[in-house]
Scaffold this motif. Structure first.
Motif, mmCIF file in Angstrom:
data_model
loop_
_atom_site.group_PDB
_atom_site.id
_atom_site.type_symbol
_atom_site.label_atom_id
_atom_site.label_comp_id
_atom_site.label_asym_id
_atom_site.label_seq_id
_atom_site.Cartn_x
_atom_site.Cartn_y
_atom_site.Cartn_z
ATOM 1 N N GLY A 46 0.817 -1.216 0.000
ATOM 2 C CA GLY A 46 0.000 0.000 0.000
ATOM 3 C C GLY A 46 0.842 1.253 0.000
ATOM 4 O O GLY A 46 1.887 1.324 -0.609
ATOM 5 N N GLY A 47 0.389 2.232 0.689
ATOM 6 C CA GLY A 47 1.087 3.510 0.798
ATOM 7 C C GLY A 47 0.457 4.275 1.942
ATOM 8 O O GLY A 47 -0.236 3.699 2.775
ATOM 9 N N VAL A 48 0.679 5.558 1.980
ATOM 10 C CA VAL A 48 0.132 6.389 3.052
ATOM 11 C C VAL A 48 -0.936 7.322 2.496
ATOM 12 O O VAL A 48 -1.022 7.536 1.294
ATOM 13 C CB VAL A 48 1.238 7.209 3.759
ATOM 14 C CG1 VAL A 48 2.261 6.280 4.390
ATOM 15 C CG2 VAL A 48 1.900 8.177 2.813
ATOM 16 N N ASP A 49 -1.729 7.881 3.402
ATOM 17 C CA ASP A 49 -2.749 8.840 3.010
ATOM 18 C C ASP A 49 -2.206 10.255 3.158
ATOM 19 O O ASP A 49 -1.554 10.574 4.153
ATOM 20 C CB ASP A 49 -3.992 8.700 3.891
ATOM 21 C CG ASP A 49 -4.765 7.429 3.610
ATOM 22 O OD1 ASP A 49 -4.470 6.743 2.611
ATOM 23 O OD2 ASP A 49 -5.677 7.120 4.400
ATOM 24 N N ILE A 50 -2.474 11.097 2.173
ATOM 25 C CA ILE A 50 -2.130 12.513 2.213
ATOM 26 C C ILE A 50 -3.452 13.276 2.268
ATOM 27 O O ILE A 50 -4.220 13.282 1.304
ATOM 28 C CB ILE A 50 -1.325 12.950 0.962
ATOM 29 C CG1 ILE A 50 -0.104 12.052 0.750
ATOM 30 C CG2 ILE A 50 -0.950 14.418 1.057
ATOM 31 C CD1 ILE A 50 0.900 12.068 1.863
ATOM 32 N N THR A 51 -3.737 13.880 3.415
ATOM 33 C CA THR A 51 -4.971 14.644 3.597
ATOM 34 C C THR A 51 -4.687 16.104 3.295
ATOM 35 O O THR A 51 -3.746 16.685 3.834
ATOM 36 C CB THR A 51 -5.492 14.491 5.039
ATOM 37 O OG1 THR A 51 -5.700 13.103 5.295
ATOM 38 C CG2 THR A 51 -6.789 15.257 5.237
ATOM 39 N N VAL A 52 -5.495 16.687 2.429
ATOM 40 C CA VAL A 52 -5.319 18.082 2.006
ATOM 41 C C VAL A 52 -6.543 18.889 2.412
ATOM 42 O O VAL A 52 -7.676 18.520 2.085
ATOM 43 C CB VAL A 52 -5.101 18.186 0.480
ATOM 44 C CG1 VAL A 52 -4.939 19.635 0.050
ATOM 45 C CG2 VAL A 52 -3.901 17.348 0.044
ATOM 46 N N THR A 53 -6.301 19.982 3.122
ATOM 47 C CA THR A 53 -7.348 20.934 3.462
ATOM 48 C C THR A 53 -7.110 22.185 2.638
ATOM 49 O O THR A 53 -6.003 22.726 2.629
ATOM 50 C CB THR A 53 -7.318 21.276 4.961
ATOM 51 O OG1 THR A 53 -7.504 20.067 5.697
ATOM 52 C CG2 THR A 53 -8.398 22.274 5.323
#
Length: 153
Positions: free
Chosen positions: A29-36
């Motif tokens: 998998g990979g990681v999550d990048i959360t953008v606001t």
């Protein structure tokens, strides 16, 4: 008599990884990048976002291998997530497509009439910023980024 630690045969280590569809040394998998997204001026249209690790395709990343893209409804509190992002160096470009026509509209002299934003709040000078000005590193942990939407008109 001195005992040496017993080495496991490589096939015993590699077999479970291969059974899961992974190659040796791969990270599942990979990681999550959360953008606001902040400072969106209206709830009209959509916010289009793309994230790429290819400097030659930035700020556009349609049809680029390994690029991530999303479209979300515009509004005052826009947040979205790029999922399963592999480690590497990436840059994000945003467009507030207020009329939902799929492109960045421009006025005379090519001045954008819709909002835009870039990771690391990269500055715009006579065109979009360079990849290295917007680039950030993705490692093995989730990231939370904030990107300010800007409007020239």
């Amino acid at each position: 008599m001195r005992h040496r630690p017993r080495a496991f045969p490589a096939r015993l280590i590699a077999a479970p990884a291969l059974a899961l569809g992974l190659s040796a040394g791969a990270v599942p998998g990979g990681v999550d990048i959360t953008v606001t997204v902040t400072d969106v001026r209206s709830a009209e249209g959509v916010v289009r976002a793309c994230m790429t690790r290819d400097p030659s395709s930035f700020p556009k990343c349609r049809g680029v291998d390994g690029a991530h893209g999303t479209v979300v409804a515009a509004g005052k509190g826009v947040t979205f997530v790029f999922r399963d992002v592999k480690p590497g160096r990436y840059a994000i470009a945003l467009l507030h497509d207020e009329n939902s026509n799929g492109k960045a509209d421009r006025a005379a002299m090519m001045i954008p009439t819709e909002g835009f934003g870039f990771s690391r709040d990269a500055k715009v000078r006579m065109g979009p910023p360079k990849f290295q000005d917007a680039a950030f590193q993705v490692a093995d942990k989730p990231e939370n980024l904030s990107i300010r939407m800007r409007y020239l008109l």
